[in-house]
Write an enzyme that holds these catalytic residues in place. Structure first.
Site, PDB file in Angstrom:
ATOM      1  N   LYS A 112       0.819  -1.226   0.000  1.00  0.00           N
ATOM      2  CA  LYS A 112       0.000   0.000   0.000  1.00  0.00           C
ATOM      3  C   LYS A 112       0.846   1.266   0.000  1.00  0.00           C
ATOM      4  O   LYS A 112       0.417   2.287  -0.534  1.00  0.00           O
ATOM      5  CB  LYS A 112      -0.988  -0.035   1.152  1.00  0.00           C
ATOM      6  N   LYS A 192      -5.635 -10.477  -6.936  1.00  0.00           N
ATOM      7  CA  LYS A 192      -6.919 -10.828  -6.320  1.00  0.00           C
ATOM      8  C   LYS A 192      -8.033  -9.910  -6.829  1.00  0.00           C
ATOM      9  O   LYS A 192      -7.772  -8.759  -7.191  1.00  0.00           O
ATOM     10  CB  LYS A 192      -6.818 -10.811  -4.798  1.00  0.00           C
ATOM     11  N   LYS A 195     -12.152  -4.440  -4.860  1.00  0.00           N
ATOM     12  CA  LYS A 195     -13.156  -3.380  -5.054  1.00  0.00           C
ATOM     13  C   LYS A 195     -12.559  -2.176  -5.750  1.00  0.00           C
ATOM     14  O   LYS A 195     -13.162  -1.571  -6.601  1.00  0.00           O
ATOM     15  CB  LYS A 195     -13.663  -2.870  -3.691  1.00  0.00           C
TER      16      LYS A 195
END
Ligand code: AQP
Length: 323
Positions: A112, A192, A195
């Protein structure tokens, strides 16, 4: 009786990975003799600097999906993290039982930082997650396998805290769904399903139409062979589809391989797509029948119980640390 806690971020539309990897398992647990807390973790989502004008809409939509997913409401509280400030209070206390180096070693922190820059929220995110779990003294945490490291950190924090102050917190365990611990993108099977990634064709959203779902499965990336065989190293795309089918039909990978041993990839893709359509249909129907008023009433009704549970823990923690 076990206490279960799990959360979901309101970072965008709920997708099939959230449903099969996490929420489906919440539904199972809500039908057992557990006390369940399912939380829309809006404070966590601030680490991504979301557009404030979309926040309430995303929170409402996520709550509606949770209600529509079939979670048994009798023994479950669905709530919004920021309505219960004790999450943050406990997080501050727990941060004193966690090393900076431990937080820097988290895989999600490293990933991140590259995407979002290195602000302190990304670093301390797992401590807030530990507080989410411990504020209700949860002993079971159903999350996808991407959360293993964070759960391990929570357990370390519990051990250190309990060593100093006595057996205040239980040692929480992570549980995953039967299969489908990590659903991958249909277009990029190395990543993966997510969203917030811009991967419309690789992601099945809970409210995709039948045609969209079938189209996405038909064009899913597989390999140049034509053997329906689970091999997560060399056949990631087809293995991902086997995972979806086996989860939805509660079959083993071998059962699925055997069932489709004479089928082509294109036939199998359509079968998987149709299974997903049948799975999502009742969720969408329930979702469409819910009004904003229904959601507001449910949140209001749950909040007293949630706040009482959080306050009880905070009172105990405050007393033992002496504040
Ligand atoms: N692809 C996935 N397969 C299986 N489980 C998944 N989960 C997420 N993606 C998959 C599980 O869903 C729960 C809620 O996830 P989250 O909202 O807390 O955040 P996340 O893990 O970061 O999920 P997303 O959808 O990928 O969101 P963004 O794009 O915002 O990062 C968790 O239990 C998670 O394991």
């Amino acid at each position: 009786m076990k206490t279960v806690f799990s959360g979901i971020q309101p970072t965008g539309k709920v997708h099939l990975g959230n449903l099969l990897g996490a929420i489906n398992n919440w539904v199972h647990l809500s039908n057992e003799e557990n006390k369940n807390y399912f939380c829309v973790v809006d404070l966590h989502s601030l680490t991504t600097h979301p557009d404030p004008s979309l926040m309430q809409e995303n929170i409402n939509e996520t709550i509606k999906v949770l209600i529509s997913s079939g979670i048994n409401q009798k023994n479950s509280n669905i709530y919004i993290q920021s309505n219960v400030p004790e999450h943050v209070q406990l997080s501050w206390i727990l941060s004193n039982f966690c090393q900076i180096g431990e937080l820097q070693r988290m895989t999600q922190f490293k990933e991140k930082v590259d995407q979002l820059g290195s602000h302190a929220g990304i670093l301390t995110y797992p401590v807030l997650m530990a507080a989410d779990i411990l504020i209700h003294k949860a002993n079971e945490v159903p999350v996808g396998d991407d959360q293993t490291q964070h759960l391990e950190l929570t357990r370390n924090i519990v051990e250190r805290f309990n060593n100093s102050y006595g057996e205040i917190f239980p040692l929480p365990e992570r549980t995953t769904g039967k299969v489908g611990a990590r659903l991958m993108s249909l277009r990029h099977p190395d990543n993966k399903m997510s969203k917030s990634k811009d991967d419309l064709n690789g992601t099945i959203y809970f409210d995709d139409s039948k045609d969209e779902i079938i189209k996405k499965f038909k064009s899913s990336v597989t390999d140049s062979e034509n053997e329906i065989k689970f091999d997560n190293e060399t056949k990631k795309g087809i293995s991902n589809l086997i995972d979806v089918y086996s989860t939805l039909h509660e079959l083993t990978h071998a059962d699925v391989e055997n069932k489709f041993k004479n089928s082509s990839y294109s036939e199998f893709k359509i079968e998987v797509g149709e299974s997903v359509v049948s799975y999502l249909e009742p969720i969408k129907e329930r979702y469409d029948s819910l009004s904003e008023g229904d959601v507001a009433t449910l949140i209001k009704d749950n909040l007293d119980d949630v706040k009482n549970s959080a306050k009880k823990t905070m009172d105990e923690v405050s007393a033992v640390v002496g504040v």
